[in-house]
Design a protein around this motif. Sequence first.
Motif, short mmCIF file in Angstrom:
data_model
loop_
_atom_site.label_atom_id
_atom_site.label_comp_id
_atom_site.label_asym_id
_atom_site.label_seq_id
_atom_site.Cartn_x
_atom_site.Cartn_y
_atom_site.Cartn_z
N GLU A 12 0.83 -1.21 0.00
CA GLU A 12 0.00 0.00 0.00
C GLU A 12 0.86 1.25 0.00
O GLU A 12 0.44 2.32 -0.43
CB GLU A 12 -0.91 0.02 1.24
CG GLU A 12 -1.90 -1.13 1.27
CD GLU A 12 -3.02 -0.97 0.26
OE1 GLU A 12 -3.42 0.18 -0.01
OE2 GLU A 12 -3.48 -1.99 -0.29
N SER A 13 2.06 1.13 0.55
CA SER A 13 2.90 2.32 0.65
C SER A 13 4.37 1.95 0.40
O SER A 13 4.73 0.77 0.40
CB SER A 13 2.76 2.93 2.05
OG SER A 13 3.05 1.96 3.02
N TRP A 86 5.02 0.25 -8.62
CA TRP A 86 6.19 0.25 -7.74
C TRP A 86 7.45 -0.16 -8.48
O TRP A 86 7.39 -0.92 -9.45
CB TRP A 86 5.99 -0.75 -6.58
CG TRP A 86 4.87 -0.42 -5.66
CD1 TRP A 86 3.73 -1.15 -5.49
CD2 TRP A 86 4.77 0.69 -4.76
NE1 TRP A 86 2.92 -0.56 -4.55
CE2 TRP A 86 3.53 0.57 -4.09
CE3 TRP A 86 5.61 1.78 -4.47
CZ2 TRP A 86 3.11 1.49 -3.14
CZ3 TRP A 86 5.17 2.70 -3.52
CH2 TRP A 86 3.94 2.55 -2.87
#
Length: 452
Positions: A12-13, A86
Amino acid sequence: MNTTIREWLAMESACDAVVVQGWVRTRRDSKAFSFLELNDGSCLRNLQCVVDAGVPGYDRIAECTTGAAVRVEGRLVASPGGAQKWEVRATALELVGGADETFPLQKKGHTPEFLRTVAHLRPRTNLYGSIFRVRSRLSYAVHRFFQERGFFHVHTPILTASDCEGAGEMFRVTTLPAGEDDFAKDFFARQAFLTVSGQLEGETFATALGRIYTFGPTFRAENSNTTRHAAEFWMIEPEMAFCDLAGDMETAEAQVKYLARAMLEESPEELEFLNKFVDKGLRERLEFVAGRPFERLPYAEAVDILQRSGRTFEYPVEYGQNLQSEHERWLTEEHCRCPVTVFDYPKEIKPFYMRLNDDGRTVAAMDLLVPGIGEIVGGSQREERLDVLRANMARHHLSEESYWWYVDLRRYGSVPHAGYGLGFERLLMLVTGVSNIRDVIPFARTPGHCEF
RNA sequence: UCCUGAGUAGCUCAGCGGCAGAGCGGGUGGCUGUUAACCACUAGGUCGUAGGUUCGAACCCUACCUCAGGAGCCA
């Protein structure tokens, strides 16, 4: 255990300390840095790693070629490039295992025929990686389907002395020296084979535990050279006590639908890939299979429809004959345009254990046909009446002694029961769109092929 | 097992009687936040095997081998 690329890509991060281990799919060099795309098999997608020239280990970047195994440490950051969410900014690179220029898998597409010659490496490709991830998930879904419905998994023997008549030629298993055939001196003191079906043993457990299934390897020594036959394949065989042919057909249909739905819901990435590169009608077909009732046709009606079809078939359609591939294909692909279950076949063309119908001419057998593949399920209600079974065996010239324990089931608490065989690889062909059985099993065994 | 088709560079293929080719991949160099990267150069071949026809065969003929597709058998 290390975190997989599947897990990193689902983050998520951003993350400051990541370790990625995988195989290089492609590398693109710049003067001051390199892009390494890694795949670790956990999912279809790669993880792009950006490795600056100064990073420890960069001196071996030239060896980080397609196929090489590497380990990258770094930070997971949002990727400025459009193609991925990502990427990893490497702080260290380690070449774990190199792959020189003889590595057979290029960055370009390969034909399935070539990849079969490197079956030990082909799961590293997008296509075969996808197929075998799907195979695993579907295998699990098979167990789930049965376990949710109160079936017990029975491990029927692979070595067996019993011939499930009608299932095909058997591989003999022996420890006798070549040339000797005195079976009394053989390991089991009798002729033994690899199983062609767990059905007969399965029936013994169905008449004890109620609902059972087997799911294991099956062996047929047929000299078959087709896209849908293998000498070793995995078969799913449920057997249900207190069940008739209607219940048998219902279960088979429900199971095929369940597994099509499982494919749609549990392998979305692989489905998208397969739909794009293997079979453009795949998703639509799976929705159709999962969503609509299958057709059901008595054999006699199927013959009638075929005869009135106006089509000229290479082999004429005749009551009392087995339906040819072309007939089955026409029924499911052109007439019904959906999976179709044909049932109540003439007794003459079916094995001894199938239950004789009241008409005295047909047996409670069923075949489930699907477009593109043909027969995916074959099953029947079993003959539970002792006298009728014995008469069947006599008609098929089978000795009662060699089936004594099977006949015993009809002597003690015999009940109506039914079951079927579902070819796991054929199911995989249906849900992946892959048209050759040799491409949905890790290491295909076919006549003349037992390498790897 | 039967029928049909195909075997040419690591891969995919073109060449179909007259000097063995391309793209991709590999190697070398260059260039660029690239993403089937790009540009230049370069290496790479017993044309499946054996025989035959021909002045000359990758090309035509025969046999065999291998692979693929279809059929039978079935899941």
